[in-house]
Write a protein that holds these residues in place. Sequence first.
Motif, PDB file in Angstrom:
ATOM      1  N   LYS A 231      16.896 -81.832 -75.135  1.00 38.34           N
ATOM      2  CA  LYS A 231      16.460 -83.073 -75.606  1.00 38.34           C
ATOM      3  C   LYS A 231      15.109 -82.704 -76.635  1.00 38.34           C
ATOM      4  O   LYS A 231      14.834 -83.462 -77.368  1.00 38.34           O
ATOM      5  CB  LYS A 231      15.627 -83.822 -74.491  1.00 38.34           C
ATOM      6  N   PHE A 232      14.759 -81.397 -76.544  1.00 36.29           N
ATOM      7  CA  PHE A 232      13.611 -81.018 -77.352  1.00 36.29           C
ATOM      8  C   PHE A 232      14.297 -80.398 -78.754  1.00 36.29           C
ATOM      9  O   PHE A 232      13.143 -80.059 -79.643  1.00 36.29           O
ATOM     10  CB  PHE A 232      12.623 -80.001 -76.892  1.00 36.29           C
ATOM     11  N   ALA A 233      15.260 -80.699 -79.026  1.00 37.00           N
ATOM     12  CA  ALA A 233      15.921 -79.967 -80.307  1.00 37.00           C
ATOM     13  C   ALA A 233      15.290 -80.591 -81.509  1.00 37.00           C
ATOM     14  O   ALA A 233      15.177 -80.014 -82.557  1.00 37.00           O
ATOM     15  CB  ALA A 233      17.496 -80.067 -80.031  1.00 37.00           C
ATOM     16  N   ASP A 234      15.124 -81.911 -81.281  1.00 35.93           N
ATOM     17  CA  ASP A 234      14.506 -82.644 -82.377  1.00 35.93           C
ATOM     18  C   ASP A 234      13.210 -82.953 -82.353  1.00 35.93           C
ATOM     19  O   ASP A 234      12.653 -83.670 -83.154  1.00 35.93           O
ATOM     20  CB  ASP A 234      15.084 -83.926 -82.452  1.00 35.93           C
ATOM     21  N   TRP A 235      12.353 -82.202 -81.494  1.00 36.99           N
ATOM     22  CA  TRP A 235      10.929 -82.289 -81.454  1.00 36.99           C
ATOM     23  C   TRP A 235      10.276 -82.050 -82.916  1.00 36.99           C
ATOM     24  O   TRP A 235      10.759 -81.135 -83.541  1.00 36.99           O
ATOM     25  CB  TRP A 235      10.530 -81.263 -80.344  1.00 36.99           C
ATOM     26  N   GLY A 236       9.250 -82.565 -83.196  1.00 30.72           N
ATOM     27  CA  GLY A 236       8.412 -82.339 -84.310  1.00 30.72           C
ATOM     28  C   GLY A 236       8.200 -83.461 -85.329  1.00 30.72           C
ATOM     29  O   GLY A 236       8.659 -84.467 -85.029  1.00 30.72           O
ATOM     30  N   ILE A 237       7.494 -83.180 -86.297  1.00 28.13           N
ATOM     31  CA  ILE A 237       6.835 -84.201 -87.303  1.00 28.13           C
ATOM     32  C   ILE A 237       7.877 -83.789 -88.647  1.00 28.13           C
ATOM     33  O   ILE A 237       7.653 -82.517 -89.018  1.00 28.13           O
ATOM     34  CB  ILE A 237       5.512 -83.967 -87.744  1.00 28.13           C
ATOM     35  N   PRO A 238       8.848 -84.668 -88.713  1.00 28.21           N
ATOM     36  CA  PRO A 238       9.420 -84.670 -90.216  1.00 28.21           C
ATOM     37  C   PRO A 238       8.549 -83.908 -91.233  1.00 28.21           C
ATOM     38  O   PRO A 238       7.590 -84.408 -91.578  1.00 28.21           O
ATOM     39  CB  PRO A 238       9.968 -85.888 -90.583  1.00 28.21           C
ATOM     40  N   THR A 239       9.169 -83.178 -92.203  1.00 30.56           N
ATOM     41  CA  THR A 239       8.691 -82.611 -93.107  1.00 30.56           C
ATOM     42  C   THR A 239       7.992 -83.351 -94.128  1.00 30.56           C
ATOM     43  O   THR A 239       6.964 -82.957 -94.607  1.00 30.56           O
ATOM     44  CB  THR A 239       9.684 -81.866 -93.923  1.00 30.56           C
ATOM     45  N   ALA A 240       8.591 -84.423 -94.588  1.00 29.99           N
ATOM     46  CA  ALA A 240       7.986 -85.455 -95.622  1.00 29.99           C
ATOM     47  C   ALA A 240       6.700 -85.970 -94.845  1.00 29.99           C
ATOM     48  O   ALA A 240       5.298 -86.242 -95.476  1.00 29.99           O
ATOM     49  CB  ALA A 240       8.772 -86.425 -95.795  1.00 29.99           C
ATOM     50  N   TRP A 241       6.592 -86.308 -93.551  1.00 30.79           N
ATOM     51  CA  TRP A 241       5.665 -86.903 -92.902  1.00 30.79           C
ATOM     52  C   TRP A 241       4.099 -85.864 -92.779  1.00 30.79           C
ATOM     53  O   TRP A 241       3.030 -86.241 -93.186  1.00 30.79           O
ATOM     54  CB  TRP A 241       5.869 -87.425 -91.615  1.00 30.79           C
ATOM     55  N   SER A 242       4.704 -84.533 -92.727  1.00 31.77           N
ATOM     56  CA  SER A 242       3.597 -83.629 -92.542  1.00 31.77           C
ATOM     57  C   SER A 242       3.043 -83.333 -93.908  1.00 31.77           C
ATOM     58  O   SER A 242       1.655 -83.128 -94.066  1.00 31.77           O
ATOM     59  CB  SER A 242       4.199 -82.072 -91.907  1.00 31.77           C
ATOM     60  N   LEU A 243       3.817 -83.529 -95.011  1.00 36.79           N
ATOM     61  CA  LEU A 243       3.229 -83.237 -96.338  1.00 36.79           C
ATOM     62  C   LEU A 243       2.351 -84.298 -96.581  1.00 36.79           C
ATOM     63  O   LEU A 243       1.351 -84.182 -97.379  1.00 36.79           O
ATOM     64  CB  LEU A 243       4.417 -83.403 -97.550  1.00 36.79           C
ATOM     65  N   ILE A 244       2.785 -85.743 -96.149  1.00 35.32           N
ATOM     66  CA  ILE A 244       1.951 -87.041 -96.458  1.00 35.32           C
ATOM     67  C   ILE A 244       0.447 -86.691 -95.725  1.00 35.32           C
ATOM     68  O   ILE A 244      -0.600 -86.849 -96.233  1.00 35.32           O
ATOM     69  CB  ILE A 244       2.443 -88.249 -96.009  1.00 35.32           C
ATOM     70  N   ASP A 245       0.506 -86.226 -94.497  1.00 36.03           N
ATOM     71  CA  ASP A 245      -0.811 -85.858 -93.770  1.00 36.03           C
ATOM     72  C   ASP A 245      -1.168 -84.673 -94.586  1.00 36.03           C
ATOM     73  O   ASP A 245      -2.699 -84.872 -94.693  1.00 36.03           O
ATOM     74  CB  ASP A 245      -0.365 -85.457 -92.527  1.00 36.03           C
ATOM     75  N   ALA A 246      -0.792 -83.713 -95.003  1.00 31.50           N
ATOM     76  CA  ALA A 246      -1.504 -82.744 -95.720  1.00 31.50           C
ATOM     77  C   ALA A 246      -2.246 -82.886 -97.069  1.00 31.50           C
ATOM     78  O   ALA A 246      -3.123 -82.827 -97.349  1.00 31.50           O
ATOM     79  CB  ALA A 246      -0.631 -81.517 -95.825  1.00 31.50           C
ATOM     80  N   ALA A 247      -1.406 -84.154 -97.518  1.00 35.56           N
ATOM     81  CA  ALA A 247      -1.862 -84.492 -98.903  1.00 35.56           C
ATOM     82  C   ALA A 247      -3.438 -85.503 -98.798  1.00 35.56           C
ATOM     83  O   ALA A 247      -4.298 -85.271 -99.628  1.00 35.56           O
ATOM     84  CB  ALA A 247      -0.864 -85.387 -99.447  1.00 35.56           C
ATOM     85  N   HIS A 248      -3.457 -85.966 -97.428  1.00 40.02           N
ATOM     86  CA  HIS A 248      -4.660 -86.564 -97.382  1.00 40.02           C
ATOM     87  C   HIS A 248      -5.582 -85.989 -97.021  1.00 40.02           C
ATOM     88  O   HIS A 248      -6.844 -86.304 -96.777  1.00 40.02           O
ATOM     89  CB  HIS A 248      -4.232 -87.987 -96.511  1.00 40.02           C
ATOM     90  N   THR A 249      -5.271 -84.824 -96.515  1.00 40.96           N
ATOM     91  CA  THR A 249      -6.334 -83.763 -95.760  1.00 40.96           C
ATOM     92  C   THR A 249      -6.866 -82.783 -96.578  1.00 40.96           C
ATOM     93  O   THR A 249      -7.792 -82.207 -96.629  1.00 40.96           O
ATOM     94  CB  THR A 249      -5.836 -83.146 -94.351  1.00 40.96           C
ATOM     95  N   ALA A 250      -5.687 -82.173 -97.496  1.00 42.81           N
ATOM     96  CA  ALA A 250      -6.083 -80.885 -98.403  1.00 42.81           C
ATOM     97  C   ALA A 250      -7.415 -81.274 -99.202  1.00 42.81           C
ATOM     98  O   ALA A 250      -7.471 -82.165 -99.797  1.00 42.81           O
ATOM     99  CB  ALA A 250      -4.824 -80.641 -99.259  1.00 42.81           C
ATOM    100  N   SER A 259       8.172 -76.506 -96.193  1.00 40.76           N
ATOM    101  CA  SER A 259       9.310 -75.986 -95.837  1.00 40.76           C
ATOM    102  C   SER A 259       9.777 -76.937 -94.396  1.00 40.76           C
ATOM    103  O   SER A 259       9.070 -77.571 -93.964  1.00 40.76           O
ATOM    104  CB  SER A 259       9.228 -74.378 -95.304  1.00 40.76           C
ATOM    105  N   GLY A 260      10.932 -76.507 -94.060  1.00 40.41           N
ATOM    106  CA  GLY A 260      11.677 -77.274 -93.057  1.00 40.41           C
ATOM    107  C   GLY A 260      12.723 -78.101 -93.587  1.00 40.41           C
ATOM    108  O   GLY A 260      12.700 -79.412 -93.679  1.00 40.41           O
ATOM    109  N   GLY A 261      14.115 -77.679 -93.686  1.00 38.39           N
ATOM    110  CA  GLY A 261      14.984 -78.771 -93.902  1.00 38.39           C
ATOM    111  C   GLY A 261      15.381 -79.138 -95.722  1.00 38.39           C
ATOM    112  O   GLY A 261      15.984 -79.849 -95.773  1.00 38.39           O
TER     113      GLY A 261
END
Length: 351
Positions: A231-250, A259-261
């Motif tokens: 059930k943990f195979a799909d665990w994580g934050i999608p790449t686009a979502w991580s990038l959006i968070d990073a853009a607001h934090t960087a 990276s990621g898919g």
Amino acid sequence: MTREQRKLDHIRYAMESGDGNRRTGLEDIQFLHNCLTPVDPDKVDISTRIGSLKLPVPVFMDAITGGAPEVKEINRRLAAVARDAGAAMAVGSQYGAVKEGKHADTYRVIRKENPEGIFFANVSALVSPDEARAAVDMIAADALEIHLNVAQELIMPEGDKTFSLILENLSRLQDCVPVPVIIKETGCGMAAEQIRELQARGFTCFNVAGCGGTSFAAIEAARGKVKRYEKFADWGIPTAWSLIDAAHTARPWDTVIASGGIRSGWQAAQAIALGADAVGMSGNILAVLLQQGEEAAVAYLQDVIADLKDIMVLTGSRTVRELQQVPLIFTGDTLAFIQSRGYEPQFRRKR
């Protein structure tokens, strides 16, 4: 099971499982065509930087493998692909090599094959400063990736589960090498909250490595044959979502790597438009190399870069930084993510 056999299992299961049902979030993002583009194809500049390191192209081959005699030839061929495509390359984890002194030749082969290449070393977040320096020296690396893989270690029977030591040990590694240090996830993504913690410790380069590509949680679940971990195979934050968070934090001086898919020039362009300075690809390149050969892998990478440049023309972007500022349309779950985090849909990374 030996570390060497585990490395071979990772390759086998990665090729068998592919990306599974994981979504990157990039499918919810659309470019706006610029019918009055001022950019000629021969005027596009795709060079970028990771910290102080300049890359001629923003697409590189991210960490794949190493650490077992059987993969030495794979690493040599990957280095040849990187050379012929003009891209940088990261090696797989050198943790075993610096801990046990074994199989360093499976990493050093890349520098022999591509003496002038741009290479990234790769170690666990729990190495010592001396071990981090040894990893860089092993391949005369131009940067060092320090990987975070909590989900994999949690599920892996042999995993190191001393997670409480990670953040403090990272502080010991911050200035231990004379090359840029990249904090890299391994397929589960980074949230803004953790990026801020890393920034507070002095780090400036972040590879979000989001959910959507190879799942090491799925690989370890398959290796261990423990059904409840599936059930943990799909665990994580999608790449686009991580990038959006990073853009607001960087901060303006930070480096964000996607990276990621990411499997195409189109997706690479989307990732850059979300704020990434560079884009890593791994499992897809390895699959092409093993199934079709070096020439096909080089052609694949060249097509990715060519498609990226074409999208830059079609959006009126002369440089990577200009592509980071183009308007985007968000739909679906990614739009819901933006709204749930309190962001404006037309945000752009601040420079």
